[in-house]
Design a protein around this motif. Structure first.
Motif, PDB file in Angstrom:
ATOM      1  N   UNK A 107     -42.615 -58.301  33.476  1.00  0.00           N
ATOM      2  CA  UNK A 107     -42.310 -59.071  32.270  1.00  0.00           C
ATOM      3  C   UNK A 107     -42.192 -58.212  31.013  1.00  0.00           C
ATOM      4  N   UNK A 108     -42.484 -56.918  31.139  1.00  0.00           N
ATOM      5  CA  UNK A 108     -42.594 -56.079  29.949  1.00  0.00           C
ATOM      6  C   UNK A 108     -41.424 -55.111  29.815  1.00  0.00           C
ATOM      7  N   UNK A 109     -41.018 -54.894  28.577  1.00  0.00           N
ATOM      8  CA  UNK A 109     -40.082 -53.819  28.280  1.00  0.00           C
ATOM      9  C   UNK A 109     -40.843 -52.500  28.235  1.00  0.00           C
ATOM     10  N   UNK A 110     -40.281 -51.466  28.813  1.00  0.00           N
ATOM     11  CA  UNK A 110     -40.922 -50.164  28.893  1.00  0.00           C
ATOM     12  C   UNK A 110     -40.037 -49.115  28.237  1.00  0.00           C
ATOM     13  N   UNK A 148     -36.109 -49.380  29.196  1.00  0.00           N
ATOM     14  CA  UNK A 148     -35.606 -50.229  30.261  1.00  0.00           C
ATOM     15  C   UNK A 148     -36.203 -51.605  30.055  1.00  0.00           C
ATOM     16  N   UNK A 149     -35.335 -52.588  30.079  1.00  0.00           N
ATOM     17  CA  UNK A 149     -35.791 -53.938  29.808  1.00  0.00           C
ATOM     18  C   UNK A 149     -36.486 -54.519  31.032  1.00  0.00           C
ATOM     19  N   UNK A 150     -37.210 -55.600  30.797  1.00  0.00           N
ATOM     20  CA  UNK A 150     -38.059 -56.170  31.831  1.00  0.00           C
ATOM     21  C   UNK A 150     -37.237 -56.601  33.040  1.00  0.00           C
ATOM     22  N   UNK A 151     -37.907 -56.623  34.158  1.00  0.00           N
ATOM     23  CA  UNK A 151     -37.301 -57.007  35.429  1.00  0.00           C
ATOM     24  C   UNK A 151     -36.149 -56.090  35.822  1.00  0.00           C
ATOM     25  N   UNK A 152     -36.250 -54.797  35.399  1.00  0.00           N
ATOM     26  CA  UNK A 152     -35.247 -53.824  35.798  1.00  0.00           C
ATOM     27  C   UNK A 152     -33.882 -54.063  35.212  1.00  0.00           C
ATOM     28  N   UNK A 211     -44.345 -36.141  26.120  1.00  0.00           N
ATOM     29  CA  UNK A 211     -43.643 -37.377  26.435  1.00  0.00           C
ATOM     30  C   UNK A 211     -44.656 -38.501  26.613  1.00  0.00           C
ATOM     31  N   UNK A 212     -44.367 -39.631  25.962  1.00  0.00           N
ATOM     32  CA  UNK A 212     -45.239 -40.791  26.013  1.00  0.00           C
ATOM     33  C   UNK A 212     -44.498 -41.983  26.590  1.00  0.00           C
ATOM     34  N   UNK A 213     -45.173 -42.717  27.460  1.00  0.00           N
ATOM     35  CA  UNK A 213     -44.623 -43.995  27.880  1.00  0.00           C
ATOM     36  C   UNK A 213     -45.228 -45.089  27.011  1.00  0.00           C
ATOM     37  N   UNK A 214     -44.485 -46.167  26.877  1.00  0.00           N
ATOM     38  CA  UNK A 214     -44.904 -47.256  25.998  1.00  0.00           C
ATOM     39  C   UNK A 214     -44.493 -48.589  26.593  1.00  0.00           C
TER      40      UNK A 214
END
Length: 126
Positions: free
Chosen positions: A30-33, A50-54, A93-96
Motif C-alpha cells: 500500500x506504500x509508495x517507496x 515506485x508507486x504502491x502495488x508495483x 543511499x536512503x530508502x524511504x
C-alpha cells in the motif's frame, strides 16, 4: 514501520550494485517507496520512486537508463539496481516510505516521506 537498507559498497567506475531495503509491516504493497541519496556536503536528493502495488516508476534525470527501482511485495522489499556507475553516484543511499498518496511531483521531495532507512554507503572509485 522500520526500514533496513543494505547492499552498498565500493565499486569501480562502470560497475554495478544492487541495493535492498526491507520494510516491516503487513501492508507494504500500500506504500509508495523511494530511494534518495546524499553526497558529502550536499543536500539529500531524489533518485527514484515506485508507486504502491508495483505501479509506475520515476527517476531523476541523472540516473535514467542506468538505475532501476523495483519491489517485491511478498518480501516487503524494494530494490535499486545500479549499473554503469559513475564517481558522481558516490553517496549514502536512503530508502524511504510514505503512507500517503501525494501527486507524483511531491514524491520527489524528502518531505513527502515519513519513514527512512539508516542509509547505505555507495562509493564509486575511478
Amino acid at each position: 514501520v522500520q526500514l533496513q537498507a543494505s547492499g552498498g559498497g565500493l565499486v569501480q567506475v562502470g560497475g554495478s550494485l544492487r541495493l535492498s531495503c526491507a520494510a516491516s509491516g503487513r501492508t507494504f504493497s500500500n506504500y509508495n517507496m523511494a530511494w534518495f541519496r546524499q553526497a558529502p556536503g550536499k543536500e539529500r536528493e531524489f533518485v527514484a520512486t515506485i508507486q504502491r502495488s508495483g505501479g509506475s516508476t520515476y527517476y531523476t534525470d541523472s540516473v535514467k537508463g542506468r538505475f532501476t527501482i523495483s519491489r517485491d511485495n511478498a518480501k516487503n522489499t524494494v530494490y535499486l539496481q545500479m549499473s554503469s556507475l559513475k564517481p558522481e553516484d558516490t553517496a549514502v543511499y536512503y530508502c524511504a516510505l510514505t503512507r500517503s498518496t501525494p501527486i507524483v511531483s511531491a514524491l520527489y521531495s524528502p518531505g513527502a516521506y515519513e519513514y527512512w532507512g539508516q542509509g547505505t554507503l555507495v562509493t564509486v572509485s575511478s
